[in-house]
Design an enzyme around this catalytic site. Structure first.
Site, PDB file in Angstrom:
ATOM      1  N   GLY A 181       5.479 -21.392  32.740  1.00 45.65           N
ATOM      2  CA  GLY A 181       4.377 -21.548  33.693  1.00 45.65           C
ATOM      3  C   GLY A 181       3.890 -20.171  34.110  1.00 45.65           C
ATOM      4  N   ARG A 182       3.269 -20.127  35.288  1.00 43.95           N
ATOM      5  CA  ARG A 182       2.666 -18.857  35.736  1.00 43.95           C
ATOM      6  C   ARG A 182       3.710 -17.752  35.862  1.00 43.95           C
ATOM      7  NH1 ARG A 182      -0.483 -22.841  39.460  1.00 43.95           N
ATOM      8  NH2 ARG A 182       1.661 -23.508  39.674  1.00 43.95           N
ATOM      9  N   ILE A 183       4.881 -18.072  36.448  1.00 46.27           N
ATOM     10  CA  ILE A 183       5.899 -17.036  36.664  1.00 46.27           C
ATOM     11  C   ILE A 183       6.510 -16.617  35.327  1.00 46.27           C
ATOM     12  CG2 ILE A 183       8.091 -16.489  37.812  1.00 46.27           C
ATOM     13  CD1 ILE A 183       7.216 -18.562  40.014  1.00 46.27           C
TER      14      ILE A 183
ATOM     15  N   ARG B 195       7.601 -27.334  27.883  1.00 46.55           N
ATOM     16  CA  ARG B 195       7.193 -28.705  27.538  1.00 46.55           C
ATOM     17  C   ARG B 195       6.002 -28.681  26.582  1.00 46.55           C
ATOM     18  NH1 ARG B 195       7.032 -30.957  33.564  1.00 46.55           N
ATOM     19  NH2 ARG B 195       6.204 -28.863  33.706  1.00 46.55           N
TER      20      ARG B 195
ATOM     21  N   ILE C  35      16.118 -17.861  38.020  1.00 44.86           N
ATOM     22  CA  ILE C  35      15.343 -17.736  39.263  1.00 44.86           C
ATOM     23  C   ILE C  35      14.586 -19.036  39.518  1.00 44.86           C
ATOM     24  CG2 ILE C  35      15.089 -15.208  39.222  1.00 44.86           C
ATOM     25  CD1 ILE C  35      12.168 -15.747  38.199  1.00 44.86           C
ATOM     26  N   ALA C  36      15.004 -20.108  38.843  1.00 49.42           N
ATOM     27  CA  ALA C  36      14.245 -21.364  38.936  1.00 49.42           C
ATOM     28  C   ALA C  36      14.760 -22.227  40.091  1.00 49.42           C
ATOM     29  CB  ALA C  36      14.320 -22.099  37.613  1.00 49.42           C
ATOM     30  N   ARG C  37      15.794 -22.978  39.840  1.00 52.72           N
ATOM     31  CA  ARG C  37      16.411 -23.824  40.860  1.00 52.72           C
ATOM     32  C   ARG C  37      17.876 -24.004  40.528  1.00 52.72           C
ATOM     33  NH1 ARG C  37      13.008 -23.056  43.868  1.00 52.72           N
ATOM     34  NH2 ARG C  37      11.629 -24.469  44.989  1.00 52.72           N
TER      35      ARG C  37
ATOM     36  N   GLU D 254      23.108 -24.884  46.990  1.00 49.29           N
ATOM     37  CA  GLU D 254      22.961 -23.710  47.865  1.00 49.29           C
ATOM     38  C   GLU D 254      22.631 -24.138  49.297  1.00 49.29           C
ATOM     39  OE1 GLU D 254      19.675 -21.934  45.518  1.00 49.29           O
ATOM     40  OE2 GLU D 254      18.420 -22.235  47.279  1.00 49.29           O
TER      41      GLU D 254
ATOM     42  N   HIS E 299      18.556 -16.526  46.906  1.00 47.54           N
ATOM     43  CA  HIS E 299      17.243 -17.182  46.763  1.00 47.54           C
ATOM     44  C   HIS E 299      16.127 -16.338  47.417  1.00 47.54           C
ATOM     45  CE1 HIS E 299      15.254 -21.387  46.191  1.00 47.54           C
ATOM     46  NE2 HIS E 299      14.367 -20.418  46.028  1.00 47.54           N
ATOM     47  N   ILE E 300      15.955 -15.124  46.873  1.00 49.91           N
ATOM     48  CA  ILE E 300      14.998 -14.193  47.485  1.00 49.91           C
ATOM     49  C   ILE E 300      13.888 -13.765  46.522  1.00 49.91           C
ATOM     50  CG2 ILE E 300      16.605 -13.273  49.218  1.00 49.91           C
ATOM     51  CD1 ILE E 300      16.951 -10.793  47.294  1.00 49.91           C
TER      52      ILE E 300
END
Ligand code: 8YV
Length: 326
Positions: A156-158, A179, A238-240, A269, A287-288
């Site tokens: 995606g964008r990131i 996807r 860095i996703a989830r 978390e 998560h920063i």
């Protein structure tokens, strides 16, 4: 006419609160108290809107208990804390904060990749502990970043921001799995090539996870996937939390199945799997990835704009379920 009632579920910038108070009768949580689900429901009852972050779960139970709720504005681009189909079914608008955090989060993804590959955290702890008594040829020798193969899962964008940094700044060979394929124009801008997930895992020197969390993406990286990676590879999430099986990752790091990992997000978390806290070859951050002052302000502003846009002017900026507007 009385102002619509709004719950701001977490502490926010005072300026954001002041702006919301111009338009709404606000109940806030500037003390940033940890609310249980029942606390959240009790406060949300009778409110037309909610300013939420990734930590407040808005699901069918909450929606059933809060029939006056019309909109939840998440101060996050990810929205796995929202049950969007349940919100849509109840006619509750969901909004998020895309775009404003893309470049900042991509910067952090790259920083975590560098810190992981070049063993920055591990070597810093070593120095602070007073263990540095002499230089040696292989001290904290890590993996190469420039010119290596960067594999991005979730484009995606990131993901595209990380690809551009890798390709243009570090001369990396960028491969991705997603996807769907990017358009040829976007692929050219990122200098990225689509590959299968297996090819990505087997050939990347650095694997960066930037895909959204869902039931389908749960444990996208587990023991089987880690076994496919190069023993010299690094993994960055860095996703989830939940996209990686943290127990399997801790084991792979301990066994040196892969060289190192950089994690900004964790399953369950702010709890962190205890085994991750004891392996040396992992960089852990709380998560920063979007945490710069300008970006957090932009996220807060966009969440506030969505609430004002919808509840005052009837036009939200970044709706996730625009079908509730018709
Ligand atoms: C947030 C994030 O800080 O935007 C996201 O999806 O993960 C972070 O930028 C976090 O979710 C708090 O809302």
């Amino acid at each position: 006419m009385s102002k619509p009632r709004l719950l701001v579920a977490r502490a926010v910038f005072p300026e954001t609160l002041a702006r919301l108070e111009q338009h709404f009768e606000v109940e806030h949580n500037q003390a940033d108290a940890a609310w249980s689900k029942q606390d959240l429901i009790a406060r949300l009852r009778g409110k037309a809107g909610a300013f939420t972050t990734g930590t407040e779960r808005i699901d069918a139970e909450v929606l059933a208990a809060c029939p006056e709720l019309k909109v939840c504005a998440n101060m996050a681009v990810g929205y796995n804390n929202f049950d969007v189909p349940a919100m849509t079914a109840k006619g509750v608008l969901a909004t998020n904060t895309p775009d404003v955090l893309t470049e900042t989060t991509a910067d952090f993804g790259f920083a975590l990749l560098m810190a992981t590959a070049r063993r920055i955290a591990e070597s810093e702890h070593y120095l602070r502990a007073g263990k540095w008594t002499k230089w040696s040829y292989d001290m904290f020798a890590g993996a190469e970043v420039h010119g290596s193969t960067l594999g991005i899962l979730g484009m995606g964008r990131i993901g595209q921001g990380i690809a551009r940094r890798g390709a243009h700044g570090f001369g990396m060979n960028v491969i991705y799995h997603n996807r769907s394929w990017l358009s040829p124009d976007l692929e050219a801008a990122c200098r990225a090539r689509y590959v299968s997930k297996d090819e990505l895992l087997m050939t990347a020197d650095h694997v960066v996870l930037v895909l959204p969390y869902s039931a389908e993406s749960h444990h996208t990286i587990g023991a089987a996937e880690l076994a496919k990676m190069k023993p010299t590879a690094t993994l960055v999430n860095i996703a989830r939390g939940g996209i990686v099986d943290d127990a399997a990752l801790a084991q792979a790091l301990r066994d040196k199945r892969i060289a190192a990992a950089g994690l900004d997000v964790f399953e369950g978390e702010p709890k962190v799997h205890p085994d991750l806290l004891t392996v040396p070859n992992v960089v852990l951050t709380p998560h920063i990835a979007s945490a710069t002052v300008p970006t957090r302000r932009a996220m807060a502003d966009l969440a506030a704009d969505n609430l004002i846009g919808f509840l005052v002017n009837g036009k939200p900026l970044t709706p996730l379920n625009p079908e509730v507007l018709t």
